[in-house]
Design a protein around this motif. Structure first.
Motif, short mmCIF file in Angstrom:
data_model
loop_
_atom_site.label_atom_id
_atom_site.label_comp_id
_atom_site.label_asym_id
_atom_site.label_seq_id
_atom_site.Cartn_x
_atom_site.Cartn_y
_atom_site.Cartn_z
N GLN A 178 0.88 -1.16 0.00
CA GLN A 178 0.00 0.00 0.00
C GLN A 178 0.92 1.21 0.00
OE1 GLN A 178 -2.03 -1.60 3.69
NE2 GLN A 178 -3.62 -0.31 2.82
N PHE A 179 0.56 2.25 -0.73
CA PHE A 179 1.45 3.41 -0.77
C PHE A 179 0.68 4.66 -1.17
CE2 PHE A 179 1.45 1.52 -4.94
CZ PHE A 179 1.39 2.61 -5.80
N CYS A 180 1.27 5.80 -0.84
CA CYS A 180 0.76 7.08 -1.30
C CYS A 180 1.90 8.08 -1.35
CB CYS A 180 -0.39 7.59 -0.43
SG CYS A 180 0.07 8.13 1.22
N LYS A 181 1.66 9.16 -2.07
CA LYS A 181 2.62 10.26 -2.22
C LYS A 181 1.93 11.55 -1.86
CE LYS A 181 5.05 11.23 -5.73
NZ LYS A 181 6.45 11.50 -5.86
N GLY A 182 2.74 12.55 -1.49
CA GLY A 182 2.18 13.86 -1.22
C GLY A 182 3.27 14.91 -1.13
N LYS A 183 2.85 16.13 -0.83
CA LYS A 183 3.78 17.24 -0.68
C LYS A 183 3.41 18.02 0.57
CE LYS A 183 4.62 17.96 -5.58
NZ LYS A 183 4.89 18.94 -6.61
N VAL A 184 4.43 18.59 1.20
CA VAL A 184 4.20 19.44 2.37
C VAL A 184 5.32 20.46 2.45
CG1 VAL A 184 5.40 17.84 3.96
CG2 VAL A 184 3.73 19.48 4.86
N GLY A 185 4.96 21.65 2.86
CA GLY A 185 5.94 22.70 3.08
C GLY A 185 5.55 23.46 4.32
N SER A 186 6.54 23.73 5.19
CA SER A 186 6.23 24.44 6.43
C SER A 186 7.49 24.83 7.16
CB SER A 186 5.38 23.55 7.34
OG SER A 186 5.00 24.26 8.51
N MET A 187 7.33 25.77 8.07
CA MET A 187 8.39 26.11 9.02
C MET A 187 8.14 25.39 10.35
SD MET A 187 9.16 30.17 8.50
CE MET A 187 10.45 30.19 9.73
N ASP A 188 7.04 24.64 10.43
CA ASP A 188 6.67 23.94 11.66
C ASP A 188 6.77 22.43 11.48
OD1 ASP A 188 5.97 26.31 13.11
OD2 ASP A 188 4.11 26.39 11.95
N ALA A 189 7.64 21.79 12.26
CA ALA A 189 7.82 20.35 12.16
C ALA A 189 6.51 19.61 12.43
CB ALA A 189 8.92 19.87 13.11
N HIS A 190 5.72 20.12 13.38
CA HIS A 190 4.47 19.42 13.69
C HIS A 190 3.49 19.45 12.52
CE1 HIS A 190 3.24 23.54 14.86
NE2 HIS A 190 2.02 23.12 14.60
N LYS A 191 3.57 20.46 11.67
CA LYS A 191 2.71 20.50 10.49
C LYS A 191 3.15 19.48 9.45
CE LYS A 191 1.08 25.22 11.01
NZ LYS A 191 1.04 26.56 10.42
N VAL A 192 4.45 19.24 9.35
CA VAL A 192 4.96 18.21 8.44
C VAL A 192 4.48 16.84 8.91
CG1 VAL A 192 7.03 17.11 7.51
CG2 VAL A 192 6.97 19.60 7.79
N VAL A 193 4.63 16.58 10.21
CA VAL A 193 4.18 15.30 10.79
C VAL A 193 2.68 15.14 10.55
CG1 VAL A 193 3.88 13.98 12.93
CG2 VAL A 193 6.02 15.22 12.50
N ALA A 194 1.91 16.18 10.83
CA ALA A 194 0.45 16.11 10.67
C ALA A 194 0.04 15.85 9.23
CB ALA A 194 -0.19 17.40 11.19
N ALA A 195 0.70 16.49 8.27
CA ALA A 195 0.36 16.29 6.86
C ALA A 195 0.60 14.85 6.42
CB ALA A 195 1.17 17.25 5.98
N ILE A 196 1.72 14.28 6.86
CA ILE A 196 2.04 12.90 6.49
C ILE A 196 1.07 11.93 7.16
CG2 ILE A 196 3.81 11.10 6.58
CD1 ILE A 196 5.89 13.45 6.42
N GLU A 197 0.79 12.16 8.43
CA GLU A 197 -0.14 11.30 9.16
C GLU A 197 -1.55 11.39 8.55
OE1 GLU A 197 -1.95 11.00 13.63
OE2 GLU A 197 0.20 11.41 13.45
N THR A 198 -1.98 12.57 8.20
CA THR A 198 -3.29 12.76 7.58
C THR A 198 -3.39 12.02 6.25
OG1 THR A 198 -3.61 14.89 8.68
CG2 THR A 198 -4.92 14.48 6.69
N ALA A 199 -2.34 12.11 5.44
CA ALA A 199 -2.33 11.41 4.15
C ALA A 199 -2.40 9.90 4.36
CB ALA A 199 -1.08 11.77 3.36
N ALA A 200 -1.64 9.39 5.34
CA ALA A 200 -1.64 7.95 5.61
C ALA A 200 -3.02 7.45 6.03
CB ALA A 200 -0.60 7.61 6.67
N LYS A 201 -3.72 8.24 6.82
CA LYS A 201 -5.07 7.86 7.25
C LYS A 201 -6.07 8.00 6.11
CE LYS A 201 -4.39 9.01 12.11
NZ LYS A 201 -4.71 9.98 13.19
N LYS A 202 -5.99 9.11 5.38
CA LYS A 202 -6.92 9.36 4.28
C LYS A 202 -6.81 8.30 3.19
CE LYS A 202 -8.09 12.76 0.79
NZ LYS A 202 -7.53 13.80 -0.04
N GLU A 203 -5.58 7.90 2.89
CA GLU A 203 -5.35 6.89 1.85
C GLU A 203 -5.39 5.46 2.39
OE1 GLU A 203 -5.15 7.60 -1.39
OE2 GLU A 203 -5.47 9.71 -0.85
#
Length: 151
Positions: A39-64
């Motif tokens: 199972q796999f997915c791809k995405g993009k994220v940009g931020s100055m906040d590490a927690h936003k990077v973590v949240a974007a990846i976690e959200t993608a993993a759950k959504k997909e």
């Protein structure tokens, strides 16, 4: 109990993160991931906040549906893979905005069974590729990170 060479989950995650859409003849990472039963997915994220990077990846993993967020062990495994990948991106210090750094990253998440022995279970890999640097366009450089954890 050997790792299947053709099913190296980390290498494949990196290939997916490095993959550029629209480049002719470059669909092999997707085909190989599908052939391996991952199972796999791809995405993009940009931020100055590490927690936003973590949240974007976690959200993608759950959504997909790469992970089931109702199981702690799955979220926990993903979290550790993300943090390990972020340590690579940030050279060991998972800090961004607090030290005036920003990232623009492509990410890939892969889940599957990379070992011959089924009892080794499932693993998850997170690969990050992009740029890191001062929050001024043109003052960044490439960066890369990989995290792998068992579920």
């Amino acid at each position: 109990m050997s790792l299947r060479i053709e099913h190296r989950i980390g290498k494949l995650a990196m290939q997916l993160a490095l993959f550029e859409e629209g480049v002719e003849g470059e669909s092999f990472p997707f085909a190989l991931a599908e052939k391996s039963g991952y199972q796999f997915c791809k995405g993009k994220v940009g931020s100055m906040d590490a927690h936003k990077v973590v949240a974007a990846i976690e959200t993608a993993a759950k959504k997909e549906q790469i992970i089931d967020g109702s199981f702690y062990r799955e979220t926990h495994a993903l979290y550790h893979a993300i943090i390990e990948a972020m340590q690579g991106v940030t050279r060991g210090q998972v800090q961004l905005g607090t030290v005036l750094r920003t990232v623009g990253l492509n990410f890939a998440i892969i889940r599957g069974k990379p070992y011959d022995n089924e009892r080794e279970g499932e693993w998850i890999a997170v690969a990050l590729y992009g740029t890191i640097g001062a929050p001024v366009r043109g003052l960044e450089h490439e960066t890369l990170g990989l995290g792998i954890n068992h579920i």
